[in-house]
Design an enzyme around this catalytic site. Structure first.
Site, PDB file in Angstrom:
ATOM      1  N   LEU A  66       0.707  -0.813  -0.417  1.00  0.00           N
ATOM      2  CA  LEU A  66      -0.138   0.123  -0.164  1.00  0.00           C
ATOM      3  C   LEU A  66       0.600   1.648  -0.235  1.00  0.00           C
ATOM      4  CD1 LEU A  66      -2.461  -0.944   2.503  1.00  0.00           C
ATOM      5  CD2 LEU A  66      -2.771  -1.205   0.262  1.00  0.00           C
ATOM      6  N   CYS A  67       2.474   1.400  -0.369  1.00  0.00           N
ATOM      7  CA  CYS A  67       2.966   2.088  -0.333  1.00  0.00           C
ATOM      8  C   CYS A  67       3.313   2.850  -1.628  1.00  0.00           C
ATOM      9  CB  CYS A  67       4.638   2.098  -0.305  1.00  0.00           C
ATOM     10  SG  CYS A  67       5.465   3.042   0.243  1.00  0.00           S
ATOM     11  N   HIS A  68       3.025   4.100  -1.386  1.00  0.00           N
ATOM     12  CA  HIS A  68       2.587   4.862  -2.480  1.00  0.00           C
ATOM     13  C   HIS A  68       3.962   5.322  -3.297  1.00  0.00           C
ATOM     14  CE1 HIS A  68      -0.530   6.511  -0.228  1.00  0.00           C
ATOM     15  NE2 HIS A  68      -1.142   6.913  -1.733  1.00  0.00           N
ATOM     16  N   MET A 102       9.079   4.908   4.767  1.00  0.00           N
ATOM     17  CA  MET A 102       8.563   3.407   3.809  1.00  0.00           C
ATOM     18  C   MET A 102      10.566   3.684   2.924  1.00  0.00           C
ATOM     19  SD  MET A 102       6.927   1.973   5.585  1.00  0.00           S
ATOM     20  CE  MET A 102       7.060   0.605   5.598  1.00  0.00           C
ATOM     21  N   GLU A 103      10.813   4.361   2.330  1.00  0.00           N
ATOM     22  CA  GLU A 103      11.452   4.549   1.850  1.00  0.00           C
ATOM     23  C   GLU A 103      13.473   4.625   2.237  1.00  0.00           C
ATOM     24  OE1 GLU A 103       8.358   5.956  -1.196  1.00  0.00           O
ATOM     25  OE2 GLU A 103       9.131   5.736   0.938  1.00  0.00           O
ATOM     26  N   ASP A 131      23.725 -11.311   4.621  1.00  0.00           N
ATOM     27  CA  ASP A 131      23.935 -12.306   3.094  1.00  0.00           C
ATOM     28  C   ASP A 131      25.430 -12.344   2.886  1.00  0.00           C
ATOM     29  OD1 ASP A 131      23.423 -13.911   1.040  1.00  0.00           O
ATOM     30  OD2 ASP A 131      23.641 -12.253  -0.089  1.00  0.00           O
TER      31      ASP A 131
END
Length: 161
Positions: free
Chosen positions: A78-80, A116-117, A131
């Site tokens: 739901l992130c733009h 969010m980014e 990793d």
């Protein structure tokens, strides 16, 4: 009069929705996320050994973080999608804790924030370090990923120092 907090991605009936930002004005926005990757002394020694891991591991993590910020809307449902003006990734080596501290900064001029980014960039940088170092330490811990700062938009400035 204070407002009761709500979950912005749920409508009145509890169904998920993407928040409508169409009516908002573009403003300068910035977000900073932080996190850490803690490992054993052997893995940390390999990571920081001159001519060995530090340059390659951290540069790979930096590139992965930038790519993750750019693709955030494809990962978080739901992130733009938004136009990123800047993504910066900084690392601090902490020999005493055998840790790499990560700082991800994102900027835009848009209708919604870049939290969010920044969080996604920080997370993917940490995962990339994991990793590339896991062969030397299966017990690596990714910890304390959090939003540290945001500014812009209706809610203004917020700090989590």
């Amino acid at each position: 009069m204070s407002t009761t907090p709500t979950l912005s991605h749920l409508d009145e009936s509890g169904q998920i929705r993407m928040v409508d930002v169409g009516h908002k004005t573009d403003t300068d926005r910035v977000a900073i996320a932080r996190g850490s990757v803690r490992m054993n002394a052997t893995a940390y020694g390999l990571l920081t050994q001159p001519g060995q891991g530090k340059g390659e591991v951290l540069n790979t993590a930096r590139v992965a973080a930038v790519l993750a910020a750019k693709r955030c809307a494809e990962l978080i449902p739901l992130c733009h999608s938004l136009p990123l003006a800047f993504v910066g990734i900084d690392f601090e080596l902490d020999e005493a804790a055998h840790s790499v501290h990560i700082r991800a900064t994102c900027r835009t001029q848009y209708k919604t924030g870049v939290e969010m980014e920044a969080m996604t960039a920080c997370s993917v940088a940490a995962l990339t370090i994991y990793d590339m170092c896991k062969a030397a330490d299966k017990g690596i811990v990714i910890e304390q990923i959090r939003l540290q700062y945001k500014a812009g938009g209706k809610s203004g400035e917020w700090r989590n120092d």
